[in-house]
Design a protein around this motif. Structure first.
Motif, PDB file in Angstrom:
ATOM      1  N   GLY A 166     -33.995   3.158  22.426  1.00 46.45           N
ATOM      2  CA  GLY A 166     -35.115   3.641  23.217  1.00 46.45           C
ATOM      3  C   GLY A 166     -35.614   4.667  23.038  1.00 46.45           C
ATOM      4  O   GLY A 166     -36.821   5.035  23.299  1.00 46.45           O
ATOM      5  N   VAL A 179     -33.734   0.543  29.452  1.00 47.70           N
ATOM      6  CA  VAL A 179     -33.537   1.956  28.897  1.00 47.70           C
ATOM      7  C   VAL A 179     -33.281   2.679  30.163  1.00 47.70           C
ATOM      8  O   VAL A 179     -32.497   3.683  30.279  1.00 47.70           O
ATOM      9  N   TRP A 222     -37.976  -1.310  27.215  1.00 45.82           N
ATOM     10  CA  TRP A 222     -38.254   0.026  27.207  1.00 45.82           C
ATOM     11  C   TRP A 222     -38.625   0.400  29.091  1.00 45.82           C
ATOM     12  O   TRP A 222     -38.586   1.457  29.476  1.00 45.82           O
TER      13      TRP A 222
END
Length: 315
Positions: free
Chosen positions: A265, A89, A85
């Motif tokens: 995500g 992403v 993350w």
């Protein structure tokens, strides 16, 4: 495509791949994997069109070197859950920035269609929202509780139901990208028209500000996540529509892989949006300033995470 054109278009990418092999100890696992996919895709193209060429042997050696490094150094750690993350992403969102813009434009245009349709035909919302919902809302307005729809069920039940539904919608939006992005575009259009007509319906009853505070309290994250899921679906569909130098199936797989990373995500956004809708939105008695602050904080996060941070993370 002539071989010389193929080489000219991709030579810089292959040189970068050589640098990745040389600096494998300093290269992130995601970059290594992406480079391997790019090289093997080019190798498949070369094997099809130039099977006896030196460039095919070169790409085969380069792909083998990358393959060996991946399986020699690959280690899956819990930290991957964090870097997914914080790094993967945002990098993917930078690559998909055009798809994100396209998704946003489709949604915005659809919302305008819904708004204009409702302005010219006050009964239009019944087509989109259904007679039962509209009649219930009109009754709530008459009772002085226009946002009562948000406190009909227990908070925890609403949170679970809304979150699961939102995640389902996001994955449907992504998966429909398999139909050359048309399916994804339809979901974006449907949700945009619904939002535009819904907000205009309340404006026609003098409740625009009150409805906006309630809807966008959770909708800032929820709608943003739908637009992001739309970008994921468009990325997959474009992989099929615009393969470039890759075989169409290879390009589609690359687009699907990128899109899946984007939509996974976005799942935390749906979870937080569901929590806000289940536990916060029902409290219309809260001060306007407090609710507006939550909306602005949510908007600031979306802009930073999906626009500012990807630009910082770009290669």
């Amino acid at each position: 495509m002539k071989e010389v054109t193929f080489i000219r278009q991709n030579i810089e990418k292959w040189r970068s791949a050589e640098l990745v092999v040389d600096a494998v100890g300093e290269t992130e696992a995601t970059q290594l994997a992406d480079t391997y996919i790019d090289v093997t895709s080019d190798l498949a193209f070369a094997q099809t069109h130039y099977p006896e060429s030196k460039i095919t042997r070169y790409l085969n050696n380069l792909a083998s070197a990358l393959h060996n490094e991946i399986y020699r150094s690959q280690r899956y750690r819990w930290s991957r859950l964090v870097t997914f993350w914080t790094d993967e992403v945002p990098r993917t969102m930078w690559e998909a920035r055009r798809e994100l813009l396209t998704s946003f434009i489709i949604f915005l245009a659809s919302a305008l269609v819904g708004m204009l349709s409702q302005l010219f035909d006050p009964e239009f919302c019944r087509i989109i929202l259904g007679d039962n919902y509209v009649d219930m809302t009109l009754q709530n307005i008459a009772n002085g509780k226009p946002m009562a729809v948000y406190n009909g069920d227990p908070e925890s039940d609403m949170f679970s139901m809304i979150t699961l539904n939102n995640v389902k919608v996001s994955f449907v939006t992504f998966v429909l990208g398999v139909f050359t992005s048309i399916g994804t575009g339809f979901i974006l259009f449907q949700n945009g028209v619904m939002l535009g007509s819904f907000q205009t319906f309340f404006a026609q009853h003098g409740l625009l500000w009150q409805s906006a505070l309630a809807v966008w309290l959770h909708g800032t994250l929820e709608i943003s996540a739908i637009i992001v899921a739309g970008a994921a679906g468009i990325a997959m569909g474009n992989g099929w529509l615009f393969p470039g130098t890759y075989p169409r199936l290879v390009s589609f797989r690359r687009g699907a892989r990128r899109g899946l990373r984007i939509v996974v995500g976005a799942v935390p956004l749906f979870v937080v949006a569901g929590f806000i809708e289940g536990f916060f939105t029902r409290h219309t008695e809260w001060p306007d300033l407090l609710r507006l602050s939550i909306i602005l904080c949510s908007l600031a996060f979306v802009i930073y995470y999906y626009i500012v941070l990807p630009k910082k993370k770009k290669p």
